[in-house]
Design a protein around this motif. Structure first.
Motif, PDB file in Angstrom:
ATOM      1  N   ARG A   1       0.738   4.015  -2.878  1.00  0.00           N
ATOM      2  CA  ARG A   1       0.370   5.371  -2.481  1.00  0.00           C
ATOM      3  C   ARG A   1       1.476   6.363  -2.814  1.00  0.00           C
ATOM      4  NH1 ARG A   1      -1.225   4.123   2.239  1.00  0.00           N
ATOM      5  NH2 ARG A   1       0.740   4.452   3.333  1.00  0.00           N
ATOM      6  N   GLN A   2       2.730   5.928  -2.629  1.00  0.00           N
ATOM      7  CA  GLN A   2       3.864   6.815  -2.913  1.00  0.00           C
ATOM      8  C   GLN A   2       3.978   7.121  -4.397  1.00  0.00           C
ATOM      9  OE1 GLN A   2       5.781   8.670  -1.392  1.00  0.00           O
ATOM     10  NE2 GLN A   2       7.907   8.649  -2.081  1.00  0.00           N
TER      11      GLN A   2
ATOM     12  N   GLN B   1       1.669   7.300  -6.535  1.00  0.00           N
ATOM     13  CA  GLN B   1       0.622   8.246  -6.920  1.00  0.00           C
ATOM     14  C   GLN B   1       0.887   9.638  -6.337  1.00  0.00           C
ATOM     15  OE1 GLN B   1      -3.517   6.513  -7.921  1.00  0.00           O
ATOM     16  NE2 GLN B   1      -3.162   5.988  -5.795  1.00  0.00           N
ATOM     17  N   ARG B   2       1.570   9.688  -5.206  1.00  0.00           N
ATOM     18  CA  ARG B   2       1.832  10.964  -4.538  1.00  0.00           C
ATOM     19  C   ARG B   2       2.924  11.760  -5.246  1.00  0.00           C
ATOM     20  NH1 ARG B   2       4.918  13.158  -0.031  1.00  0.00           N
ATOM     21  NH2 ARG B   2       6.345  11.396  -0.165  1.00  0.00           N
TER      22      ARG B   2
ATOM     23  N   ARG C   1       0.832  -1.207   0.000  1.00  0.00           N
ATOM     24  CA  ARG C   1       0.000   0.000   0.000  1.00  0.00           C
ATOM     25  C   ARG C   1       0.866   1.257   0.000  1.00  0.00           C
ATOM     26  NH1 ARG C   1      -4.582  -1.844   4.484  1.00  0.00           N
ATOM     27  NH2 ARG C   1      -5.946  -2.962   3.034  1.00  0.00           N
ATOM     28  N   ARG C   2       1.958   1.233   0.751  1.00  0.00           N
ATOM     29  CA  ARG C   2       2.837   2.401   0.796  1.00  0.00           C
ATOM     30  C   ARG C   2       3.464   2.674  -0.573  1.00  0.00           C
ATOM     31  NH1 ARG C   2       6.379   2.772   6.365  1.00  0.00           N
ATOM     32  NH2 ARG C   2       4.765   2.098   7.831  1.00  0.00           N
TER      33      ARG C   2
END
Length: 608
Positions: free
Chosen positions: A130-131, A133-134, A126-127
């Motif tokens: 998420r990263q 996309q961030r 997940r990290r």
């Protein structure tokens, strides 16, 4: 000419500085990786404590066996000869109890460790997602998709292999080694000295293995990543590969990378093939020495037979977990290299950051101003040297110019995919850097030439910017741009599933869907970056009506080479070398003798 002493001193100093820097970087990477691992394990402290208790119970159950064998041989059997079976029953029951406790605790330990491992991997996946996309567009334009896929697949797979079985195995093995060494020393210190002596060559062999495997496994991970990157790039660009008949070349390149990966694997296997037999040899020699010394002591009456049997069992068992530790080190090196890469990805910071105290933008009008904007990509050359531009709300502006003039760069700044090097980009008088990404993405939308469609239904693709939009709004958006009729003719209408890149619909239809998506989002500012460049003439005519509907009552920036698309603009800006060299209505510029007039004449001639 030989180097002077001063030159040699400077060279030596430079090499020492580079070595020191390399060591500092290596230490920083290692600290970053360990910090990430500690952070991932932190939520599982209670489960880790329970797992620690279970592994101790499991190890005690395993280590108790040889000691009970010694007691049975030296104490219970002599009493049994005399007709007393009490001790034999007690030691037998204790042996069974130790085996049961060890087995149950070992099984529970494996289950608890597996839950921890899967929890850590879930968090890490997940990290990473998420990263990615961030991070800003700048990162994705330099960090290839193949490398990102490698982080999410092969690197996480290496960590999974470590956490799923390797880590639990090595913890159990090391605990078993400590308990065996301690138990053997307490049982017979002289046999403990023999085991300690054997640990010297075993430690030297293990250290030799560690140094080489660290290098070999990094090479293996690098070769694996390059192979994945090549495969992804080839599959993504398959149209170009086949169009230019480069199949044999790409196959050769892929074959070379595959061979590099094979060679890297063979080096690691060859290293392991020397390490494991070496450990087995040391273990067998140690057992032979313990048997010889112990047998001599039994004959001299200084050692009991049961103690000799237990010592041999302990020595034999001691080298089994060492081999497991060696096997673990293989997985550990692979996982450590993977963890370095994943931690490096997670340590990346977006270049376009959220404001700490964003200014609200409740009803954007779409007034744009570029105030003495200067921009360069990283350390590269300046693309926009000093751009001063005002686009009033509701105006449609077309940007034209040669490739590299700065048109797409301007679009990326207006949509804040990049921040300016100097100067400001203002929306309704507010610097884009002061707006939250939520307000900015609601106010400014870009439609690109790719018109990307995600896996899912037509309805879901149109509602990308407003996932909660009702069906009537989705259909209204499709009608507004002229997409409703062809959607109804699809097999399942708005519920038709589109595959990757929208293979079920034509290029023009894909573009109409992207227009419907933008219309539904209802931005104040719309940027069209070569949105019709991939269309043929019939396809372009198909989207012209939808394009005009889409642009009405909003600020629009159109980047296009086709002057048929430019003709609907209120204003044309001709760009060259990052500067606006012509500015006026299409009619005024055509009537003049500047660059746009020349472009229009060439376009008219091409139609003839």
């Amino acid at each position: 000419m030989s180097a002077t002493p001063q030159t040699r001193r400077v060279t030596a100093t430079t090499n020492e500085d580079e070595t020191l820097l390399s060591l500092e970087q290596s230490h920083a990477v290692r600290s970053r990786s360990l910090g990430l691992l500690g952070n991932l394990l932190s939520p599982h402290k209670k489960a880790l404590a329970i797992t620690g208790i279970l592994v101790v119970l499991s190890t005690v159950g395993q280590v108790a066996g040889p000691a009970l064998v010694a007691l049975t041989i030296d104490r219970a059997i002599p009493q049994l000869v005399e007709g007393d079976a009490t001790l034999l029953s007690v030691y037998g029951a204790a042996y069974v109890l130790a085996a049961v406790v060890g087995g149950l605790a070992g099984g529970a330990f494996i289950r608890h460790a597996a839950r921890i491992a899967q929890g850590v991997l879930l968090d890490l996946r997940r990290r990473v997602f998420r990263q990615t996309q961030r991070l800003s567009l700048e990162f994705h334009e330099t960090y290839t998709s193949g490398r990102i896929i490698s982080r999410q697949t092969s690197d996480l797979e290496a960590l999974r292999e470590l956490l799923d079985g390797g880590l639990t195995g090595v913890i159990s093995s090391m605990m078993l080694m400590v308990f065996i060494a301690g138990s053997l020393t307490l049982l017979d210190w002289q046999s403990g000295l023999i085991l300690a002596g054997a640990m010297v060559p075993a430690g030297m062999l293990t250290r030799w293995f560690q140094k080489r495997s660290q290098v070999f496994y990094r090479q293996q991970r690098t070769a694996s990543a390059r192979l994945i990157v090549k495969f992804v790039e080839t599959m993504t660009g398959m149209r170009a590969v086949q169009a230019f008949r480069r199949e044999s070349t790409t196959e050769g390149d892929y074959g070379d990378l595959s061979n590099d990966y094979r060679e890297a694997n063979l080096r690691t296997f060859g290293l392991n093939g020397r390490y494991q037999p070496g450990l087995m040899l040391i273990g067998n020699v140690t057992v032979a020495v313990a048997l010889a010394v112990g047998g001599w002591r039994v004959l001299n009456g200084t050692m009991d037979v049961g103690v000799l049997a237990a010592a041999l069992l302990y020595v034999k068992r001691f080298f089994q977990p060492i081999q497991q530790v060696g096997m673990f080190y293989n997985a550990f090196q692979s996982a450590a290299a993977a963890l370095e890469k994943v931690s490096g990805l997670l340590a990346e910071e977006p270049t376009v950051v959220e404001p700490e105290k964003p200014r609200p933008l409740e009803k954007p009008r779409g007034d744009l101003r570029l105030d003495h904007v200067r921009f360069a990509y990283g350390d590269g050359p300046v693309v926009l040297p000093d751009l001063d531009l005002h686009i009033p709300a509701g105006q449609t502006v077309a940007l034209v110019g040669t490739t590299g003039a700065g048109k797409s760069t301007l679009a990326k700044l207006v949509t804040r995919f990049y921040d300016t090097t100097d100067g400001h980009v203002l929306l309704d008088g507010i610097d884009l850097r002061e707006l939250s990404s939520k307000d900015l993405r609601r106010a400014v939308v870009m439609v690109t030439q790719e018109a990307y469609l995600f896996s899912g239904s037509v309805r879901e693709n149109i509602a990308l910017g407003r996932p909660d939009a009702p069906q009537e709004d989705i259909e209204a958006a499709a009608r507004a741009v002229g997409a409703h009729e062809f959607i109804l003719n699809l097999p399942d209408g708005y519920d038709t599933e589109v595959n990757k890149r929208g293979g079920r619909v034509s290029s023009g239809q894909r573009q109409l869907l992207s227009f419907a998506r933008a219309f539904l989002a209802d931005p104040a500012v719309l940027v069209l970056d070569e949105a019709t460049s991939s269309l043929d003439i019939p396809g372009e005519k198909l989207v012209q009506h939808g394009l005009q509907t889409l642009l009405s009552d909003r600020t629009a920036i159109i980047i296009a080479h086709r002057l048929s698309t430019v003709a609907i603009a209120d204003r044309v800006l001709v760009m060259a070398h990052g500067q606006v060299v012509e500015d006026g209505t299409p009619a005024d510029l055509i009537a003049g003798d500047g660059r746009f007039a020349a472009l229009h004449t060439a376009w008219q001639d091409s139609l003839v």
